[in-house]
Design an enzyme around this catalytic site. Structure first.
Site, PDB file in Angstrom:
ATOM      1  N   CYS A 186       0.751  -1.259  -0.061  1.00  0.00           N
ATOM      2  CA  CYS A 186      -0.299  -0.219   0.244  1.00  0.00           C
ATOM      3  C   CYS A 186       0.765   1.279  -0.055  1.00  0.00           C
ATOM      4  O   CYS A 186       2.014   1.178  -0.275  1.00  0.00           O
ATOM      5  CB  CYS A 186      -0.895  -0.002   1.148  1.00  0.00           C
ATOM      6  SG  CYS A 186       0.095  -0.013   2.567  1.00  0.00           S
ATOM      7  N   THR A 187       0.536   2.141  -0.305  1.00  0.00           N
ATOM      8  CA  THR A 187       0.831   3.295  -0.138  1.00  0.00           C
ATOM      9  C   THR A 187       2.613   3.564   0.704  1.00  0.00           C
ATOM     10  O   THR A 187       3.840   3.655   0.479  1.00  0.00           O
ATOM     11  CB  THR A 187      -0.358   5.023   0.225  1.00  0.00           C
ATOM     12  OG1 THR A 187      -1.024   4.836  -0.813  1.00  0.00           O
ATOM     13  CG2 THR A 187       0.951   6.292  -0.171  1.00  0.00           C
TER      14      THR A 187
END
Length: 294
Positions: free
Chosen positions: A183-184
């Protein structure tokens, strides 16, 4: 000339009085002229803030003075004066809104039962030694402009959708294979990987520091393709001038890494838009017919 920076950070650690932390963080940011978004819960803190370099350095130092936050991994990126026009500091039941706070068990060491952390270098070693499946832990529209090569992108528009996706059996064929969640900045995978393990996935990893840390290590010379969507006024960032353009404009199909809101005011969907179509009326699939769009 003032230099502006952005900090992305989180820490899973038990907090006995989240509202007291909220007031302290709010006052600290206001005193330093910092904007951004900070979420606090009984499980810890999650934030993205931006401001002048000197203020951001002081914010980082003051936040780490709190014993439970002394080991926070702050991720730096370039910023501008307009990235965060407002400050929002809120208390919620979850740091990431999967809708399953009862599943998340947190100690001073972090989330209990999560996937094994991999540095970007360790990720490459794993990929070279065996076949792995990349599993995107973000909303599906974030993956439209950037993702790991051949990644599985679940059909999610909010974090709540992951529960339905995992419980529906769609990914049961991956339960006995190596799966790398990403994810980010890493926070969503802390919870997502634990959710997957609780549902029978036997070999789950999480990319430590998320796409941000991977981009710092390998830029566009590794396994990542495209640009990274971010939740501030920048909308997306690229790791180099050589970033691939994998997004396609929702209106004309031209390649683009630009993201804009659906024009329906009640909608939170983000759409890939080219510069030429950016001033046109743009609607997601759910609102296109209602708006009379073709």
């Amino acid at each position: 000339m003032a230099v502006y920076k952005v900090l992305l950070f989180y820490a899973f650690t038990p907090l006995a009085d989240p509202d007291a932390i909220r007031l302290w963080q709010r006052d600290l940011c206001e005193s330093l002229g910092i904007g951004g978004r900070i979420i606090i819960s009984p499980h810890g803190i999650n934030g993205t803030v931006g401001g002048e370099l000197s203020a951001i350095k002081k914010y980082r130092r003051k936040t780490r003075e709190y014993a439970s936050f002394k080991d926070i991994d702050f991720k730096w990126s370039e910023g501008t004066a307009t990235d965060f026009p407002k400050l929002k500091v809120r208390v919620r039941d979850e740091l990431v809104g999967f809708g399953t706070p009862e599943e998340v068990v947190v100690t001073e060491q972090g989330v209990v039962g999560g996937g094994k952390h991999l540095t970007p270098q360790q990720l490459h070693e794993l990929v070279e030694s065996t076949e792995v499946t990349f599993f995107d832990g973000r909303n599906k529209w974030e993956a439209e402009i950037g993702r790991f090569k051949n990644a599985v992108v679940p059909d999610t528009t909010t974090s709540h959708d992951f529960v339905t996706e995992l419980d529906g059996g769609k990914y049961d064929h991956l339960k006995n294979t190596p799966v790398v969640t990403y994810c980010t900045g890493g926070i969503r995978c802390e919870v997502l990987s634990a959710m997957m393990i609780r549902r029978g996935f036997t070999e789950v990893y999480q990319l430590d520091g998320g796409i941000v840390r991977y981009g710092e290590a390998f830029g566009d010379e590794g396994l990542w393709e495209g640009s990274l969507y971010i939740f501030d006024n920048r909308k997306s960032v690229a790791f180099s001038d050589n970033a691939a353009v994998i997004g396609r404009c929702v209106a004309c199909g031209e390649g683009s890494s630009r993201m804009e809101n659906c024009d329906d005011l009640s909608c939170r969907a983000q759409l890939v838009v080219c510069d030429g179509c950016a001033n046109s009326a743009l609607h997601c699939d759910d609102h296109r017919v209602a708006a009379g769009a073709s």
